[in-house]
Scaffold this motif. Structure first.
Motif, PDB file in Angstrom:
ATOM      1  N   GLY A 132       0.773  -1.264   0.004  1.00  0.00           N
ATOM      2  CA  GLY A 132      -0.006   0.009   0.097  1.00  0.00           C
ATOM      3  C   GLY A 132       0.751   1.319   0.052  1.00  0.00           C
ATOM      4  N   ALA A 133       0.151   2.136   0.231  1.00  0.00           N
ATOM      5  CA  ALA A 133       0.712   3.695   0.136  1.00  0.00           C
ATOM      6  C   ALA A 133       0.462   4.565   1.479  1.00  0.00           C
ATOM      7  CB  ALA A 133       0.199   4.349  -0.991  1.00  0.00           C
ATOM      8  N   SER A 134       1.395   5.340   1.624  1.00  0.00           N
ATOM      9  CA  SER A 134       1.213   6.044   2.905  1.00  0.00           C
ATOM     10  C   SER A 134       1.380   7.527   2.834  1.00  0.00           C
ATOM     11  CB  SER A 134       2.137   5.653   4.217  1.00  0.00           C
ATOM     12  OG  SER A 134       1.706   4.646   4.657  1.00  0.00           O
ATOM     13  N   MET A 135       0.791   8.512   3.338  1.00  0.00           N
ATOM     14  CA  MET A 135       1.240   9.955   3.561  1.00  0.00           C
ATOM     15  C   MET A 135       0.764  10.570   4.827  1.00  0.00           C
ATOM     16  SD  MET A 135      -1.366  11.517   0.627  1.00  0.00           S
ATOM     17  CE  MET A 135      -2.892  12.158   1.266  1.00  0.00           C
ATOM     18  N   ASP A 146      16.893  22.887  15.519  1.00  0.00           N
ATOM     19  CA  ASP A 146      16.223  23.192  14.307  1.00  0.00           C
ATOM     20  C   ASP A 146      15.009  22.002  14.097  1.00  0.00           C
ATOM     21  OD1 ASP A 146      17.306  25.315  13.103  1.00  0.00           O
ATOM     22  OD2 ASP A 146      19.036  24.041  13.231  1.00  0.00           O
ATOM     23  N   SER A 147      13.952  22.596  13.862  1.00  0.00           N
ATOM     24  CA  SER A 147      12.628  21.574  13.644  1.00  0.00           C
ATOM     25  C   SER A 147      11.843  22.246  12.535  1.00  0.00           C
ATOM     26  CB  SER A 147      12.079  21.322  15.098  1.00  0.00           C
ATOM     27  OG  SER A 147      11.251  22.623  15.609  1.00  0.00           O
ATOM     28  N   SER A 148      10.876  21.304  12.014  1.00  0.00           N
ATOM     29  CA  SER A 148       9.960  21.569  11.114  1.00  0.00           C
ATOM     30  C   SER A 148       9.052  20.503  10.836  1.00  0.00           C
ATOM     31  CB  SER A 148      10.553  22.258   9.821  1.00  0.00           C
ATOM     32  OG  SER A 148      11.163  21.034   9.087  1.00  0.00           O
ATOM     33  N   THR A 149       8.102  20.845  10.400  1.00  0.00           N
ATOM     34  CA  THR A 149       6.991  19.722  10.031  1.00  0.00           C
ATOM     35  C   THR A 149       6.769  19.697   8.660  1.00  0.00           C
ATOM     36  OG1 THR A 149       5.771  20.076  12.205  1.00  0.00           O
ATOM     37  CG2 THR A 149       4.511  19.025  10.351  1.00  0.00           C
ATOM     38  N   ASP A 150       6.966  18.526   7.851  1.00  0.00           N
ATOM     39  CA  ASP A 150       7.141  18.390   6.439  1.00  0.00           C
ATOM     40  C   ASP A 150       6.216  17.209   6.055  1.00  0.00           C
ATOM     41  OD1 ASP A 150       9.182  20.381   5.891  1.00  0.00           O
ATOM     42  OD2 ASP A 150      10.135  19.016   7.156  1.00  0.00           O
ATOM     43  N   PHE A 151       5.677  17.422   4.836  1.00  0.00           N
ATOM     44  CA  PHE A 151       5.137  16.295   4.087  1.00  0.00           C
ATOM     45  C   PHE A 151       5.805  15.104   4.025  1.00  0.00           C
ATOM     46  CE2 PHE A 151       3.430  14.197  -0.045  1.00  0.00           C
ATOM     47  CZ  PHE A 151       2.306  13.830   0.525  1.00  0.00           C
ATOM     48  N   VAL A 152       5.363  13.927   4.061  1.00  0.00           N
ATOM     49  CA  VAL A 152       6.024  12.740   3.678  1.00  0.00           C
ATOM     50  C   VAL A 152       4.923  11.865   3.093  1.00  0.00           C
ATOM     51  CG1 VAL A 152       7.550  12.868   5.886  1.00  0.00           C
ATOM     52  CG2 VAL A 152       5.336  11.663   5.959  1.00  0.00           C
ATOM     53  N   TRP A 153       5.765  10.931   2.312  1.00  0.00           N
ATOM     54  CA  TRP A 153       4.891  10.057   1.706  1.00  0.00           C
ATOM     55  C   TRP A 153       5.884   8.817   1.018  1.00  0.00           C
ATOM     56  CZ3 TRP A 153       6.185   8.554  -3.395  1.00  0.00           C
ATOM     57  CH2 TRP A 153       7.137   9.253  -4.198  1.00  0.00           C
ATOM     58  N   GLY A 154       5.012   7.566   1.073  1.00  0.00           N
ATOM     59  CA  GLY A 154       5.916   6.279   0.449  1.00  0.00           C
ATOM     60  C   GLY A 154       4.994   5.106   0.525  1.00  0.00           C
ATOM     61  N   GLY A 155       5.388   4.053   0.605  1.00  0.00           N
ATOM     62  CA  GLY A 155       4.816   2.763   0.561  1.00  0.00           C
ATOM     63  C   GLY A 155       5.258   1.908   1.406  1.00  0.00           C
ATOM     64  N   GLN A 156       4.491   0.736   1.692  1.00  0.00           N
ATOM     65  CA  GLN A 156       4.659  -0.052   2.555  1.00  0.00           C
ATOM     66  C   GLN A 156       4.482  -1.484   2.070  1.00  0.00           C
ATOM     67  OE1 GLN A 156       2.702   2.217   3.673  1.00  0.00           O
ATOM     68  NE2 GLN A 156       0.802   1.233   3.369  1.00  0.00           N
ATOM     69  N   LEU A 173       9.680   5.875   3.506  1.00  0.00           N
ATOM     70  CA  LEU A 173       8.936   7.371   3.344  1.00  0.00           C
ATOM     71  C   LEU A 173       9.866   8.235   2.809  1.00  0.00           C
ATOM     72  CD1 LEU A 173       7.096   7.333   6.748  1.00  0.00           C
ATOM     73  CD2 LEU A 173       6.154   6.953   4.599  1.00  0.00           C
ATOM     74  N   ASP A 174       9.457   9.237   1.882  1.00  0.00           N
ATOM     75  CA  ASP A 174      10.286  10.337   1.281  1.00  0.00           C
ATOM     76  C   ASP A 174      10.231  11.279   2.079  1.00  0.00           C
ATOM     77  OD1 ASP A 174      12.279  11.160  -0.686  1.00  0.00           O
ATOM     78  OD2 ASP A 174      10.537  12.270  -1.415  1.00  0.00           O
ATOM     79  N   GLN A 175      11.188  12.045   2.781  1.00  0.00           N
ATOM     80  CA  GLN A 175      11.001  13.136   3.471  1.00  0.00           C
ATOM     81  C   GLN A 175      11.427  14.426   3.083  1.00  0.00           C
ATOM     82  OE1 GLN A 175      10.661  13.200   7.462  1.00  0.00           O
ATOM     83  NE2 GLN A 175      10.763  11.039   7.530  1.00  0.00           N
ATOM     84  N   ASN A 176      11.241  15.591   3.296  1.00  0.00           N
ATOM     85  CA  ASN A 176      11.912  17.056   2.936  1.00  0.00           C
ATOM     86  C   ASN A 176      12.560  17.716   3.854  1.00  0.00           C
ATOM     87  OD1 ASN A 176      11.137  16.496  -0.027  1.00  0.00           O
ATOM     88  ND2 ASN A 176       9.263  16.889   0.665  1.00  0.00           N
ATOM     89  N   TYR A 177      12.650  17.295   4.916  1.00  0.00           N
ATOM     90  CA  TYR A 177      13.359  18.220   6.130  1.00  0.00           C
ATOM     91  C   TYR A 177      14.803  18.466   5.668  1.00  0.00           C
ATOM     92  CZ  TYR A 177      15.110  18.941  10.835  1.00  0.00           C
ATOM     93  OH  TYR A 177      15.844  19.653  12.090  1.00  0.00           O
ATOM     94  N   GLY A 235      15.229  10.178   3.367  1.00  0.00           N
ATOM     95  CA  GLY A 235      14.226   9.125   3.587  1.00  0.00           C
ATOM     96  C   GLY A 235      14.117   8.264   5.014  1.00  0.00           C
ATOM     97  N   THR A 236      13.193   7.712   5.384  1.00  0.00           N
ATOM     98  CA  THR A 236      13.041   6.842   6.342  1.00  0.00           C
ATOM     99  C   THR A 236      12.670   5.458   6.024  1.00  0.00           C
ATOM    100  OG1 THR A 236      12.458   8.741   7.875  1.00  0.00           O
ATOM    101  CG2 THR A 236      11.685   6.611   8.572  1.00  0.00           C
ATOM    102  N   GLU A 237      13.309   4.488   6.666  1.00  0.00           N
ATOM    103  CA  GLU A 237      13.138   3.226   6.473  1.00  0.00           C
ATOM    104  C   GLU A 237      12.889   2.437   7.721  1.00  0.00           C
ATOM    105  OE1 GLU A 237      15.539   0.690   3.537  1.00  0.00           O
ATOM    106  OE2 GLU A 237      16.767   2.553   4.022  1.00  0.00           O
TER     107      GLU A 237
END
Length: 191
Positions: free
Chosen positions: A115-118, A136-146, A166-170, A179-181
């Motif tokens: 499936g997909a996640s966001m 330094d902190s921020s909240t960013d959009f993430v998307w990916g699959g599992q 998950l692909d990240q933009n921080y 990215g996050t695995e």
């Protein structure tokens, strides 16, 4: 006019009948696993530690799973930049995800899924050098699959083993979280 209204009502009834007969199961659960965050650019490093999750959602017709997940990870590590001193750093991440999985039955109690996640990830990176420290902190959009496997242990309890990317933009000060695995084992209770 009356015929068109009547035919519209009949058509609406025929179309909505399967939707009303849908089998929906609600679940809540939690999980623990391993998470690897890949940082790129000026500092080539990896942050890895245990990841914890709570989640809930619905399974529709034994093939479609919709889920909301909250995940948490915290790690201490060293950043090493070429020609620079070693910098002690902390990385903290809060993940807020919505996911869709398609379940494929293998046996009566085992399903494979993909499936997909966001959602959003709140990342906070704290670095200490000999001169100063910064956050330094921020909240960013993430998307990916599992993908993974789900085993039905009892009528109400199931367990998953999931791999998620998950692909990240921080990005801060030349350091980018690419990215996050995750590999997560979870247990769910169906209502």
């Amino acid at each position: 006019m009356k015929k068109s209204i009547l035919s519209t009502l009949v058509l609406a009834g025929i179309v909505s009948a399967p939707a009303m007969a849908t089998n929906v199961e609600t679940f809540m659960g939690g999980g623990v696993g391993y998470q690897l965050d890949n940082f790129k650019d000026a500092a080539k490093m990896h942050s890895e530690d245990a990841s914890y999750q709570i989640r809930g959602g619905v399974i529709v017709d034994n093939h479609h799973r919709l889920m909301a997940t909250y995940g948490y990870k915290k790690d201490k590590f060293n950043m090493v930049e070429p020609g620079e001193e070693t910098i002690k750093a902390k990385h903290k991440q809060d993940l807020f995800l919505v996911s869709y999985d398609y379940l494929v039955p293998v046996t009566s109690n085992i399903n494979l899924f993909a499936g997909a996640s966001m959602g959003a990830a709140h990342n906070k990176l704290t670095a200490k050098t000999s001169e100063a420290s910064g956050k330094d902190s921020s909240t960013d959009f993430v998307w990916g699959g599992q993908l993974g496997a789900m085993v039905q242990l009892t009528d109400n309890i199931s367990s998953d083993l999931t791999y998620r990317y998950l692909d990240q933009n921080y990005k801060i000060d030349g350091v980018r979280l690419k990215g996050t695995e995750q590999v997560v084992w979870s247990v769910d209770y169906k209502f």
